[in-house]
Design a protein around this motif. Structure first.
Motif, PDB file in Angstrom:
ATOM      1  N   ALA A  52       0.995  -1.443   0.381  1.00  0.00           N
ATOM      2  CA  ALA A  52      -0.025  -0.123   0.337  1.00  0.00           C
ATOM      3  C   ALA A  52       0.832   1.413  -0.329  1.00  0.00           C
ATOM      4  N   PHE A  53       2.037   1.284  -0.581  1.00  0.00           N
ATOM      5  CA  PHE A  53       2.636   2.090  -0.839  1.00  0.00           C
ATOM      6  C   PHE A  53       3.627   2.201  -1.793  1.00  0.00           C
ATOM      7  N   ASP A  54       3.965   3.317  -2.555  1.00  0.00           N
ATOM      8  CA  ASP A  54       5.450   3.095  -3.513  1.00  0.00           C
ATOM      9  C   ASP A  54       6.423   2.641  -3.245  1.00  0.00           C
ATOM     10  N   GLU A  55       7.555   2.294  -4.128  1.00  0.00           N
ATOM     11  CA  GLU A  55       8.692   2.419  -3.956  1.00  0.00           C
ATOM     12  C   GLU A  55       9.221   2.448  -4.845  1.00  0.00           C
ATOM     13  N   VAL A  56      10.526   2.953  -4.274  1.00  0.00           N
ATOM     14  CA  VAL A  56      11.619   3.299  -5.460  1.00  0.00           C
ATOM     15  C   VAL A  56      12.833   2.205  -4.887  1.00  0.00           C
ATOM     16  N   THR A  57      12.991   1.916  -5.467  1.00  0.00           N
ATOM     17  CA  THR A  57      14.672   0.995  -5.553  1.00  0.00           C
ATOM     18  C   THR A  57      15.224   1.637  -6.940  1.00  0.00           C
ATOM     19  N   ILE A  58      16.800   1.531  -5.713  1.00  0.00           N
ATOM     20  CA  ILE A  58      18.009   2.500  -7.232  1.00  0.00           C
ATOM     21  C   ILE A  58      19.055   1.115  -6.792  1.00  0.00           C
ATOM     22  N   VAL A  59      19.488   0.277  -7.599  1.00  0.00           N
ATOM     23  CA  VAL A  59      20.481  -0.821  -7.203  1.00  0.00           C
ATOM     24  C   VAL A  59      22.042   0.105  -6.951  1.00  0.00           C
ATOM     25  N   VAL A  60      22.238  -0.036  -6.681  1.00  0.00           N
ATOM     26  CA  VAL A  60      24.668   0.014  -6.389  1.00  0.00           C
ATOM     27  C   VAL A  60      25.109  -0.494  -7.086  1.00  0.00           C
TER      28      VAL A  60
END
Length: 119
Positions: A52-60
């Motif tokens: 129930a949330f937006d999720e931004v995933t930034i891969v290192v």
């Protein structure tokens, strides 16, 4: 007054994944947003979820696989994926040899009761 966060809070989870929350429900009591640094071990996966949330995933480093209704995306270093609230997704590290390091930003903040994980 600005909050100076000098260290994250480690959140224990099964499966060997490291979660260090810098901002969010656990570290700062912030319900609107969470920011966490994570390291997923080789071969790591978790149950599918419909959060129930937006999720931004930034891969290192490494690769994060995001399975979704239409197939999957492999997200590599320097790449980002946005999964919107209500989308059923499953995160995993497809590598049997390498860790996946990434940052996750959730709005509203991540909370277990908002994750909508499959049993």
């Amino acid at each position: 007054m600005p909050q100076h966060i000098t260290s994250p809070t480690r959140i224990p989870v099964p499966g060997g994944k490291l979660i260090e929350e810098h901002v969010g429900n656990v570290r700062t009591g912030t319900a609107a947003l969470s920011v966490a640094h994570m390291v997923a071990p080789a071969g790591w996966d978790e149950p599918a979820q419909t959060p129930a949330f937006d999720e931004v995933t930034i891969v290192v480093r490494g690769t994060m696989r995001v399975e979704h209704e239409g197939g999957h995306l492999d997200v590599g270093p320097g790449e980002t994926v946005l999964c919107e609230a209500g989308e059923r997704v499953r995160y995993l590290n497809p590598s049997e040899a390498d860790e996946c390091e990434y940052w996750a930003v959730c709005t509203p903040a991540f909370a277990p009761d908002l994750a909508g994980r499959d049993d």
